[in-house]
Design a protein around this motif. Sequence first.
Motif, PDB file in Angstrom:
ATOM      1  N   THR A   1      -7.488   5.462   0.154  1.00 30.12           N
ATOM      2  CA  THR A   1      -7.006   6.472   1.089  1.00 30.12           C
ATOM      3  C   THR A   1      -8.085   7.410   1.631  1.00 30.12           C
ATOM      4  O   THR A   1      -8.119   7.662   2.839  1.00 30.12           O
ATOM      5  CB  THR A   1      -5.854   7.269   0.455  1.00 30.12           C
ATOM      6  OG1 THR A   1      -4.814   6.363   0.110  1.00 30.12           O
ATOM      7  CG2 THR A   1      -5.318   8.314   1.399  1.00 30.12           C
TER       8      THR A   1
ATOM      9  N   ARG B   1      -1.291   1.743  -7.732  1.00 33.93           N
ATOM     10  CA  ARG B   1      -1.407   3.146  -7.304  1.00 33.93           C
ATOM     11  C   ARG B   1      -2.857   3.638  -7.323  1.00 33.93           C
ATOM     12  O   ARG B   1      -3.309   4.302  -6.397  1.00 33.93           O
ATOM     13  CB  ARG B   1      -0.545   4.039  -8.177  1.00 33.93           C
ATOM     14  CG  ARG B   1      -0.560   5.481  -7.722  1.00 33.93           C
ATOM     15  CD  ARG B   1       0.488   6.285  -8.456  1.00 33.93           C
ATOM     16  NE  ARG B   1       0.408   7.685  -8.129  1.00 33.93           N
ATOM     17  CZ  ARG B   1       0.989   8.252  -7.084  1.00 33.93           C
ATOM     18  NH1 ARG B   1       1.688   7.503  -6.259  1.00 33.93           N
ATOM     19  NH2 ARG B   1       0.884   9.541  -6.863  1.00 33.93           N
ATOM     20  N   GLU B   2      -3.585   3.308  -8.362  1.00 34.90           N
ATOM     21  CA  GLU B   2      -4.974   3.764  -8.458  1.00 34.90           C
ATOM     22  C   GLU B   2      -5.822   3.204  -7.316  1.00 34.90           C
ATOM     23  O   GLU B   2      -6.622   3.923  -6.719  1.00 34.90           O
ATOM     24  CB  GLU B   2      -5.573   3.353  -9.802  1.00 34.90           C
ATOM     25  CG  GLU B   2      -6.960   3.892 -10.026  1.00 34.90           C
ATOM     26  CD  GLU B   2      -7.496   3.547 -11.407  1.00 34.90           C
ATOM     27  OE1 GLU B   2      -8.727   3.447 -11.515  1.00 34.90           O
ATOM     28  OE2 GLU B   2      -6.701   3.378 -12.344  1.00 34.90           O
TER      29      GLU B   2
ATOM     30  N   ILE C   1       4.805   6.383  -8.544  1.00 28.23           N
ATOM     31  CA  ILE C   1       3.800   6.715  -9.551  1.00 28.23           C
ATOM     32  C   ILE C   1       3.587   5.588 -10.563  1.00 28.23           C
ATOM     33  O   ILE C   1       2.505   5.440 -11.119  1.00 28.23           O
ATOM     34  CB  ILE C   1       4.174   8.036 -10.255  1.00 28.23           C
ATOM     35  CG1 ILE C   1       2.990   8.566 -11.021  1.00 28.23           C
ATOM     36  CG2 ILE C   1       5.389   7.880 -11.133  1.00 28.23           C
ATOM     37  CD1 ILE C   1       3.142   9.996 -11.451  1.00 28.23           C
TER      38      ILE C   1
ATOM     39  N   TYR D   1       0.832  -1.208   0.000  1.00 27.75           N
ATOM     40  CA  TYR D   1       0.000   0.000   0.000  1.00 27.75           C
ATOM     41  C   TYR D   1       0.865   1.255   0.000  1.00 27.75           C
ATOM     42  O   TYR D   1       0.654   2.178  -0.790  1.00 27.75           O
ATOM     43  CB  TYR D   1      -0.929  -0.009   1.217  1.00 27.75           C
ATOM     44  CG  TYR D   1      -1.660   1.295   1.417  1.00 27.75           C
ATOM     45  CD1 TYR D   1      -2.732   1.635   0.610  1.00 27.75           C
ATOM     46  CD2 TYR D   1      -1.261   2.191   2.402  1.00 27.75           C
ATOM     47  CE1 TYR D   1      -3.397   2.847   0.776  1.00 27.75           C
ATOM     48  CE2 TYR D   1      -1.924   3.391   2.574  1.00 27.75           C
ATOM     49  CZ  TYR D   1      -2.984   3.712   1.762  1.00 27.75           C
ATOM     50  OH  TYR D   1      -3.632   4.902   1.922  1.00 27.75           O
TER      51      TYR D   1
ATOM     52  N   LEU E   1       1.419   4.204  -2.953  1.00 30.47           N
ATOM     53  CA  LEU E   1       1.234   5.647  -2.751  1.00 30.47           C
ATOM     54  C   LEU E   1       2.460   6.452  -3.159  1.00 30.47           C
ATOM     55  O   LEU E   1       2.341   7.552  -3.685  1.00 30.47           O
ATOM     56  CB  LEU E   1       0.922   5.944  -1.284  1.00 30.47           C
ATOM     57  CG  LEU E   1      -0.473   5.612  -0.791  1.00 30.47           C
ATOM     58  CD1 LEU E   1      -0.570   5.951   0.693  1.00 30.47           C
ATOM     59  CD2 LEU E   1      -1.534   6.351  -1.568  1.00 30.47           C
TER      60      LEU E   1
ATOM     61  N   ALA F   1      -4.743   2.255  -4.340  1.00 33.93           N
ATOM     62  CA  ALA F   1      -4.328   2.917  -3.099  1.00 33.93           C
ATOM     63  C   ALA F   1      -4.944   4.303  -2.985  1.00 33.93           C
ATOM     64  O   ALA F   1      -5.370   4.709  -1.901  1.00 33.93           O
ATOM     65  CB  ALA F   1      -2.804   2.997  -3.036  1.00 33.93           C
ATOM     66  N   ASN F   2      -5.013   5.012  -4.093  1.00 34.27           N
ATOM     67  CA  ASN F   2      -5.616   6.345  -4.067  1.00 34.27           C
ATOM     68  C   ASN F   2      -7.119   6.287  -3.831  1.00 34.27           C
ATOM     69  O   ASN F   2      -7.690   7.212  -3.250  1.00 34.27           O
ATOM     70  CB  ASN F   2      -5.313   7.091  -5.364  1.00 34.27           C
ATOM     71  CG  ASN F   2      -3.894   7.587  -5.419  1.00 34.27           C
ATOM     72  OD1 ASN F   2      -3.302   7.907  -4.401  1.00 34.27           O
ATOM     73  ND2 ASN F   2      -3.337   7.649  -6.606  1.00 34.27           N
TER      74      ASN F   2
END
Length: 61
Positions: free
Chosen positions: A29, A22-23, A17, A10, A14, A25-26
Motif C-alpha cells: 500500500t 494482510r501483511e 484482520i 488485495y 486490507l 497488502a500493508n
Amino acid sequence: MFKIVLDYSYLHALLCIHDKNREIANVITPYFQKDYTLYIPFHIFCNVMKLCEEESVDVKR
C-alpha cells in the motif's frame, strides 16, 4: 502516470484482520503514490460492499 487495477484479494486483505495476505497488502500500500490511478472493477467493488455488510463494525469503518 501508473494505472493499477485492484482485485478482491488485495481489498479483502486490507479489510479483514485475519486474512493471510494482510501483511503483504500493508507492505504494498505505501508504494501507491498520489500520481497513481487505482481502478476497482465494478463487480469487485460490489463484492467488497457485500463483505462490509457481513463483517464487524471495524471492517465497515
